[in-house]
Write an enzyme that holds these catalytic residues in place. Sequence first.
Site, PDB file in Angstrom:
ATOM      1  CB  SER A 179     -35.139   3.341 -33.914  1.00  0.00           C
ATOM      2  OG  SER A 179     -35.879   3.140 -32.733  1.00  0.00           O
ATOM      3  CE  LYS A 223     -25.530   1.325 -31.439  1.00  0.00           C
ATOM      4  NZ  LYS A 223     -26.980   1.685 -31.434  1.00  0.00           N
TER       5      LYS A 223
END
Lengths: 241, 241
Positions: free
Chosen positions: B155, B194
Site C-alpha cells: 500500500s 507522503k
Amino acid sequence: MARRSQGLSERHHKIMEFLTKFQETNGYSPSIRQIGDSIGVKSTSLVDYYLNQLQEMALIEREDRISRSIRVLQPVYATPTITGMVGDAVHKAGNMIADMISIPLAGRIVASAPIPMPTSDLSYYDAESSVDIARSLLPAHDISDLFALEVSGDSMIDAMINDGDIVVMKKAQSANNGEMVAVWLDDKDETTLKYFYKEPNRIRLQPANPNMGPIYVDNPKSLRIMGKVVMVIRQVKSVAA
Amino acid sequence: MARRSQGLSERHHKIMEFLTKFQETNGYSPSIRQIGDSIGVKSTSLVDYYLNQLQEMALIEREDRISRSIRVLQPVYATPTITGMVGDAVHKAGNMIADMISIPLAGRIVASAPIPMPTSDLSYYDAESSVDIARSLLPAHDISDLFALEVSGDSMIDAMINDGDIVVMKKAQSANNGEMVAVWLDDKDETTLKYFYKEPNRIRLQPANPNMGPIYVDNPKSLRIMGKVVMVIRQVKSVAA
DNA sequence: ATAATACACGAACATACGTTCTGTGTCAAG
DNA sequence: CTTGACACAGAACGTATGTTCGTGTATTAT
C-alpha cells in the site's frame, strides 16, 4: 558429544559468570585452579572437563597449553544487577563492532553510463567515502565484493529507487532468478535495476514496481549484469520533488 | 627514578605496540618470553626490566607472579605499517561504536491500521527487535524519538516503499513543508506516507513517486501526523513481486 | 681515572598452570 | 545385574612462566 540436557547446568552458569566477571575486573582470565575455587571444586581436571564442554558449546575459546588464555565469547552475568546491565551494554557494543561493515562508496549510478566498479579488492580505506551498515541489516551473509553507489537522477524510479538513494551491491556477472540486478542494456544504452528472470528463450527484466510491465531481452549478449542489489537505503531529506 | 630521556625509547615503543596488538588479536596478554621474541631480546630478565619501567610510567599494569596478567593502560599503535593499519581499523571500529544507534523496531506499518508507537521512551532493550544504523547514514542529527517500522503490504508503493522495507521514523505531531510524514487519514481510514505541504487553505500530500498526483486535505482535523520519515531501508531478498 | 648507571645476556630457580591418568560413586538404560 | 555414561577427586607430570642472580659492556657523570 551431547550432554544430558543440552542447556547450561548450574555449574556451567557459575563458571561463565565467574569468567565474565573476572575478565572484566582483572583484564585477564583466571587460572584453572582459580575457577575451581570459585565454584567450590577441588580438582583441576574437573574444571578442565567443564571448560571443554563450554568450549564445545561455543561459549568460550582457549588456547592449548597457554595459561589464562580463555576468551569469553558470550558474557554471562549474574542476576540482573546494575553492574551486570552495564556489562551487558558493553558487550552489546562490542558485538556491534563485529557487526558493522564498512562498504566502499564507489561512485554514482546513472542511467546513461555504465556502473563504476571499485578498483581493487583491497579497496583503499577511505572513511569519507564509505557506508557503514550493520551486518544484521544485510540479507546476504557473504560480505565480500560489496560496494555502494549513490543514485543520480530519477531514472531508477521504476525500481522504486530515487535520486540520492544509496544502493548496496555485490559484484556479479550472472544472476539467479528473482534477484535484483544492475544491468547494462546495449541496445538501450543504459543501466537499470530490475528483477532478473531467465525464461526459456529470453530474459525477463521485471521492474520492482508491480504496476509496471517487464522488459524482455532476447539476445543475452546485449545484456551485461554488473551486480546484484543487496540493499537500498533512502535518506529522506526534507526536500521533496 | 627517571631514566635519561623521560620519553619512550625505541624498545619501549615496540613493546607497547606488541602488547597492544597481541591483546587485541588474542584476547589475552603475551608471556615475558613472547615479548622478548617480538623485540629480538633473548633474556627474560631484560624484558622484565623494561616492563617494570613501563609500569612505572603507568603505561601498563601487571600482577605479581601471575602469567599473562599485563594490562595495557594506554594502547600504542604502530606508525603506518600494515600492523598499524590493522590497529587503526580497530580504532575506527571503536569509533563506530559511538556512531551506532539501536532503533527499536516498534512493529509493522499497514495501510489499514494506525501506526504502532513505541510504548515508553525507556524502550525495552530487545536485541531481537531493533535495527542498528550508523549515525553517519542518518540525515537527522537529533537521535531522540526514533523508531522503526516494517512495512507490510504494497500500500505504500506510491511512496516508493515496498513490502518488507524498513522505515525509520521520528515521532512528531506536526511537520514542516517538504518533509515526508506518516499520516492517518480519517476519511480514508488509512495510513500513508507522503510529502507534506501546507498550502493556504488546505494541506497537500504529495506522493514520492513524481508520476502520481497529490492528495488534498481541506480539513486539517481529519489528518493526524504520526511521525516524520527519516530513512528507508530495503533489504533486497531474492524474491520478486 | 673512577664510579655510577643504563643496557644486555644467560643460567638457575621456584612455582603457577594446563594436562593426563587412575579411581570412585551415582544413576539410568539394557 | 551388568554396562556405560556422567560427575567428581586426587595425584602425578611436564612445562610454561615469572623472578632472581651473576656477569659483562658500553655510556655518562664526577
